[in-house]
Design a protein around this motif. Structure first.
Motif, PDB file in Angstrom:
ATOM      1  N   GLN A 117      50.017   0.110 -16.772  1.00 47.32           N
ATOM      2  CA  GLN A 117      49.155   0.510 -17.876  1.00 47.32           C
ATOM      3  C   GLN A 117      48.719   1.960 -17.737  1.00 47.32           C
ATOM      4  N   ALA A 118      48.481   2.371 -16.481  1.00 40.80           N
ATOM      5  CA  ALA A 118      48.120   3.771 -16.272  1.00 40.80           C
ATOM      6  C   ALA A 118      49.266   4.693 -16.691  1.00 40.80           C
ATOM      7  N   GLY A 119      50.529   4.264 -16.331  1.00 43.81           N
ATOM      8  CA  GLY A 119      51.669   5.057 -16.763  1.00 43.81           C
ATOM      9  C   GLY A 119      51.805   5.081 -18.283  1.00 43.81           C
ATOM     10  N   ARG A 120      51.574   3.904 -18.924  1.00 38.32           N
ATOM     11  CA  ARG A 120      51.657   3.866 -20.382  1.00 38.32           C
ATOM     12  C   ARG A 120      50.559   4.712 -21.020  1.00 38.32           C
ATOM     13  N   LEU A 121      49.357   4.663 -20.415  1.00 34.66           N
ATOM     14  CA  LEU A 121      48.286   5.500 -20.936  1.00 34.66           C
ATOM     15  C   LEU A 121      48.646   6.979 -20.842  1.00 34.66           C
ATOM     16  N   HIS A 122      49.305   7.300 -19.716  1.00 38.15           N
ATOM     17  CA  HIS A 122      49.735   8.693 -19.572  1.00 38.15           C
ATOM     18  C   HIS A 122      50.766   9.042 -20.647  1.00 38.15           C
ATOM     19  N   GLU A 123      51.733   8.095 -20.880  1.00 36.30           N
ATOM     20  CA  GLU A 123      52.727   8.348 -21.918  1.00 36.30           C
ATOM     21  C   GLU A 123      52.082   8.443 -23.291  1.00 36.30           C
ATOM     22  N   LEU A 124      51.110   7.525 -23.557  1.00 37.17           N
ATOM     23  CA  LEU A 124      50.411   7.580 -24.839  1.00 37.17           C
ATOM     24  C   LEU A 124      49.645   8.887 -25.011  1.00 37.17           C
ATOM     25  N   GLU A 125      49.098   9.362 -23.913  1.00 40.24           N
ATOM     26  CA  GLU A 125      48.394  10.638 -23.985  1.00 40.24           C
ATOM     27  C   GLU A 125      49.372  11.760 -24.331  1.00 40.24           C
ATOM     28  N   GLN A 126      50.556  11.707 -23.702  1.00 40.86           N
ATOM     29  CA  GLN A 126      51.558  12.712 -24.024  1.00 40.86           C
ATOM     30  C   GLN A 126      52.005  12.582 -25.484  1.00 40.86           C
ATOM     31  N   GLN A 127      52.171  11.305 -25.952  1.00 35.42           N
ATOM     32  CA  GLN A 127      52.542  11.119 -27.349  1.00 35.42           C
ATOM     33  C   GLN A 127      51.449  11.612 -28.293  1.00 35.42           C
ATOM     34  N   ARG A 128      50.191  11.371 -27.870  1.00 36.02           N
ATOM     35  CA  ARG A 128      49.086  11.858 -28.708  1.00 36.02           C
ATOM     36  C   ARG A 128      49.129  13.372 -28.828  1.00 36.02           C
ATOM     37  N   ILE A 129      49.416  14.007 -27.699  1.00 33.97           N
ATOM     38  CA  ILE A 129      49.512  15.465 -27.738  1.00 33.97           C
ATOM     39  C   ILE A 129      50.663  15.897 -28.639  1.00 33.97           C
ATOM     40  N   THR A 130      51.809  15.187 -28.504  1.00 34.76           N
ATOM     41  CA  THR A 130      52.964  15.513 -29.347  1.00 34.76           C
ATOM     42  C   THR A 130      52.660  15.280 -30.818  1.00 34.76           C
ATOM     43  N   LEU A 131      51.985  14.142 -31.108  1.00 34.16           N
ATOM     44  CA  LEU A 131      51.622  13.864 -32.494  1.00 34.16           C
ATOM     45  C   LEU A 131      50.646  14.897 -33.053  1.00 34.16           C
ATOM     46  N   ALA A 132      49.729  15.340 -32.208  1.00 32.80           N
ATOM     47  CA  ALA A 132      48.806  16.380 -32.669  1.00 32.80           C
ATOM     48  C   ALA A 132      49.567  17.650 -33.029  1.00 32.80           C
ATOM     49  N   ALA A 133      50.572  17.962 -32.174  1.00 33.29           N
ATOM     50  CA  ALA A 133      51.379  19.148 -32.486  1.00 33.29           C
ATOM     51  C   ALA A 133      52.170  18.939 -33.777  1.00 33.29           C
ATOM     52  N   LEU A 134      52.731  17.709 -33.960  1.00 40.64           N
ATOM     53  CA  LEU A 134      53.462  17.425 -35.185  1.00 40.64           C
ATOM     54  C   LEU A 134      52.539  17.466 -36.402  1.00 40.64           C
ATOM     55  N   ARG A 135      51.298  16.955 -36.209  1.00 43.16           N
ATOM     56  CA  ARG A 135      50.354  16.973 -37.324  1.00 43.16           C
ATOM     57  C   ARG A 135      50.055  18.412 -37.744  1.00 43.16           C
ATOM     58  N   ARG A 136      49.891  19.259 -36.758  1.00 40.82           N
ATOM     59  CA  ARG A 136      49.658  20.670 -37.094  1.00 40.82           C
ATOM     60  C   ARG A 136      50.876  21.249 -37.813  1.00 40.82           C
ATOM     61  N   LYS A 137      52.084  20.887 -37.310  1.00 38.11           N
ATOM     62  CA  LYS A 137      53.284  21.390 -37.943  1.00 38.11           C
ATOM     63  C   LYS A 137      53.400  20.882 -39.373  1.00 38.11           C
ATOM     64  N   LEU A 138      53.069  19.563 -39.572  1.00 40.64           N
ATOM     65  CA  LEU A 138      53.117  18.999 -40.907  1.00 40.64           C
ATOM     66  C   LEU A 138      52.081  19.643 -41.830  1.00 40.64           C
ATOM     67  N   GLY A 139      50.934  19.979 -41.251  1.00 41.69           N
ATOM     68  CA  GLY A 139      49.935  20.688 -42.051  1.00 41.69           C
ATOM     69  C   GLY A 139      50.461  22.031 -42.528  1.00 41.69           C
ATOM     70  N   GLU A 140      51.146  22.714 -41.622  1.00 45.42           N
ATOM     71  CA  GLU A 140      51.736  23.979 -42.031  1.00 45.42           C
ATOM     72  C   GLU A 140      52.793  23.782 -43.108  1.00 45.42           C
ATOM     73  N   VAL A 141      53.630  22.703 -42.921  1.00 41.94           N
ATOM     74  CA  VAL A 141      54.663  22.440 -43.932  1.00 41.94           C
ATOM     75  C   VAL A 141      54.019  22.072 -45.262  1.00 41.94           C
ATOM     76  N   GLU A 142      52.950  21.258 -45.206  1.00 37.94           N
ATOM     77  CA  GLU A 142      52.267  20.866 -46.430  1.00 37.94           C
ATOM     78  C   GLU A 142      51.691  22.086 -47.142  1.00 37.94           C
ATOM     79  N   THR A 143      51.138  22.980 -46.352  1.00 40.52           N
ATOM     80  CA  THR A 143      50.605  24.210 -46.955  1.00 40.52           C
ATOM     81  C   THR A 143      51.705  24.996 -47.635  1.00 40.52           C
TER      82      THR A 143
END
Length: 399
Positions: A99-125
């Motif tokens: 679970q600790a490893g999955r939490l770490h992976e989820l944290e990395q995915q969250r970071i990746t999703l945040a970056a994608l969200r920012r990218k999508l915001g730029e695309v939306e703009t």
């Protein structure tokens, strides 16, 4: 005077001695009684101690027999439970690590999703800016692109279905071509052999009879086809060529109409063979109420030329077993038609009929196209003479 004093003193001394002796006896008696009392108390205490010792011995024996083994079992159970708990603790530890490893992976995915969200915001703009410049044109292009993708998806599914249909058709064509090549090769070999030896062509290699097979039950189609071909081989016939077509044109999944071209015996010989098989198989329940043994023999002599009257022909038991298996399988269908040369078996929802046809009757049924219709074929078979028709409905349902 002195003597009196001495006498008195002697008397006094004697009295004192007597008193002292009496006191000594009383003390001795009292001491003896005390010793007896102490002996009695010691005896009682000894008895009590013996009783207590026996009770202790019994308790110790019970503890050894009952309590100690129970404690041993409980200790073993507790040891097993402790080991199980230790295993569970290890599993929990591994689970926590996972679970600790999955939490770490989820944290990395969250970071990746945040970056994608920012990218999508730029695309939306960017899209909004483009939409403001020419919104209607962009919406039209997006709708056209989505419609094109949907059409391509439907076209891909249709192409896959067409590929599957084409594959099935090619497999059927390959089977037919293989059968045709085998048939042609046999005919050519027979012709070459006849030309080289100067003898006429072998009768067994030519097509001498036809066969048909159809069933309404798709689940029994393959089984019935296998049993039908076994019956053909058991009747000493060869399958020279076979074809199959859907009963409803080219509709996929519809029951197939199978046609067989058989060789090995002439139709007129097969008529007697199948009549004799039906009689010997015990399926003599005719439409006119049945045949006796003498009538069966006379019918056999009538339909099988070359057999003296009253003589039962000798034939291999596999013929009868194969025919019975075919008829039993037909009885399990809700609708079926099977033909092997002059032998015609029809299964409707209510009855199972079997007939041995003449050549003229076979041509008449074929011209009227009733071979593939169990109900119509049953009506036509009912018009045949009684010695050609067997009603096997009761025979098929008998244990």
């Amino acid at each position: 005077m002195t003597t009196v004093i001495l006498v008195v003193m002697c008397v006094v001394v004697g009295a004192l001695e007597l008193y002292a002796g009496k006191q000594s006896r009383d003390q001795a008696n009292a001491f003896t009684r005390r010793i007896d009392e102490l002996n009695d108390q010691v005896t009682k205490q000894n008895n009590v101690l013996v009783t207590v010792g026996e009770q202790l011995t019994a308790e110790l024996s019970r503890v050894k027999q009952d309590v100690l083994p129970a404690l041993d079992n409980r200790l073993r159970q507790n040891t097993g439970q402790v080991e199980e708990l230790a295993g569970l603790v290890h599993q929990a530890d591994d689970y926590l690590r996972t679970q600790a490893g999955r939490l770490h992976e989820l944290e990395q995915q969250r970071i990746t999703l945040a970056a994608l969200r920012r990218k999508l915001g730029e695309v939306e703009t960017s899209v909004r800016s483009v939409t403001r410049a020419g919104g209607e044109t962009a919406d039209g292009r997006v709708d056209a692109a989505l419609g094109r993708l949907a059409e391509l998806e439907r076209g891909g599914e249709e192409i896959l279905e067409l590929q599957r249909a084409l594959t099935r058709t090619l497999e059927d064509v390959e089977d037919v071509v293989a059968e045709l090549l085998q048939f042609t090769e046999g005919e050519l070999d027979d012709t070459v052999t006849a030309a080289l030896t100067g003898r006429p062509r072998a009768h067994g290699g030519a097509v001498t009879a036809t066969g048909r097979l159809w069933t309404r039950d798709e689940q029994l189609e393959d089984i019935l086809c296998d049993i039908y071909e076994r019956c053909v081989r058991a009747s000493r016939l060869d399958v020279r060529f076979r074809t199959a077509e859907d009963a409803n044109g080219s509709a996929p999944g519809s029951p197939e109409r199978r046609r067989y071209f058989l060789g090995g015996h002439a139709s007129e010989d097969l008529a007697g063979v199948f009549s004799a098989l039906l009689i010997s198989a015990g399926a003599g329940a005719r439409s006119n109420g049945g045949l006796s043994g003498g009538e069966a023999k006379r019918g056999l002599a009538r339909v099988e030329p070359g057999v003296p009257p009253g003589v039962e022909p000798v034939r291999a038991p596999e013929d009868e077993a194969a025919l019975k298996a075919l008829l039993r399988t037909l009885a399990e269908c809700s609708g079926a038609v099977a033909q092997i040369g002059p032998l015609m078996a029809v299964r409707t929802r209510d009855e199972l009929l079997c007939a041995v046809l003449t050549a003229a009757q076979s041509l008449e049924l074929e011209s009227d196209e009733v071979f593939w219709d169990p109900a119509a074929a049953s009506v036509r078979l009912r018009r045949l003479p009684s010695h050609q028709l067997w009603d096997l409905t009761g025979w098929a349902t008998a244990p």
